[in-house]
Design an enzyme around this catalytic site. Sequence first.
Site: not given
Ligand code: AHR
Length: 504
Positions: A173, A304
């Site tokens: 990210e 994610e």
């Molecule tokens: O999964 C929680 C968080 O969400 C992670 O650390 C991040 O990559 C995303 O924004």
Amino acid sequence: MAKLVINTSKSLGKIEPEVYGHFSEHLGRCIYEGLYVGEDSDIPNVNGMRSDVVEALKEIKVPVLRWPGGCFADEYHWKDGIGEKSTRKKMVNTHWGGVTEDNSFGTHEFMELCRQIGCKTYVNGNLGSGTVAEMSEWVEYMTFDGESPMANLRRSNGSEKAWKVDYFGVGNENWGCGGNMTPEYYANEYRRYQTYVRQYDPEKPIAKICCGANVDDYNWTDVVMKTCFNNTQKELHGHMDLISLHYYDLPEGWEPKVSATEFDEDVYYKTLNQAYFMDELVRRHTAIMDRYDPEGKVGLSVDEWGTWFAVEPGTNPGFLYQQNTVRDALVAGITLNIFNKHCDRVKLACIAQMVNVLQSVILTDGEKMLRTPTYHVFHMFRHHQGANLLESSISDCGNIGEGKCEVPALTESVSEKDGIVTATVNNLSMTDAAEVEIYLTSDDELKVIEASIVTSGDVHDHNTFEDPDKVVEKDFDGVSEIAANRYKVTLPAASVACIRFGKN
Ligand code: AHR
């Protein structure tokens, strides 16, 4: 009646097992307590990994595990997590509750965890606050078997042999918590950092994952593909093997007020509508990738995904601990069917997160452990891992939910492996059962060999430590044969079903 047609002679590609992957971050009670309790714990463990959780994870055939973050990855300095535990440097976990991280779970422990689970390794490097040298040395430490400073350091810490790093993420990210970079800036940094992610062993190549977009930031994908993908690469494992995509299902936005178990019909459909949006995201990011990479060399890694609700009352807001209901089971069923259907590009995906954080498959409370409804969906869908996607479609099912919450009433995907056809079908309706006729085009007569379902009387139902098996995968007897290769199925409201056909 809705009709599901399965074209058993049209295979559309392999569903990579890694699409059923998981994510574990140093966040709340995911690593500490959820997965790792330490060698001296009273909780039964092998080398510090809790045995009950490892056993449960083996049952769903976890194919790959991503670690150490998430946002944590871009402030993690791997050398703090090696060597004698009592002397490891402590740090503040600034993103997640400001708690002290004692680094007792580091590289060696992660590799041991993956060994016990029997899964591939996905290590996410630090581009946001780490140096190129630091990243390069980590790769040398983990994967070089010859004589070198980092390989010798690994040996002195007890691991003679190099490990296999299957996937390496070059930052996380980086448009946000990983450095707030523009796509142009990140893309150039990616080119530099990935250069030093050396392939020490041609027999054990590392697939490099480039940080991709936040949700629908199509410009990010465009700039990064244009700048980082080297289309002259002949083989896999060039500059860039996969690009990530992160997307959370946030029906109440980033500041949710009510816990995972409290929602009305509107929020229920909004949640499913957001889950279904994954289809559009994958299609549109893929279309951009196609422009630079028409041969499809670069995979999409949705590393994610999952629901994000308010934390359980009384728990640390920085720990993201939430319950998991039948609604989450539907989100999992919808999302996994979408990934299957896009197996031409989606080559890896990780639900966030494995234990005790967001849409987990397992929750723990001290020595107690439970499997969530999402766990049971992963168990049911394990048959798709490594199978061939078959052409399938559902007609006459209509849409449900209103306005911006509208979703198809049924979603499905179908695969074939070793002569067995597996269909996973979701009934999204909160209130109504659905009748579906299934038609298989096969010349052979295919019979139902097994069927199971995840559902419950109420969509709010969930598993607690007092009642851990309220929502589980059960045998399903709602399938009846109406003619050769024609079946009628009655799916209860809000259900995820798996029906398997074979020659008997
Ligand atoms: O999964 C929680 C968080 O969400 C992670 O650390 C991040 O990559 C995303 O924004």
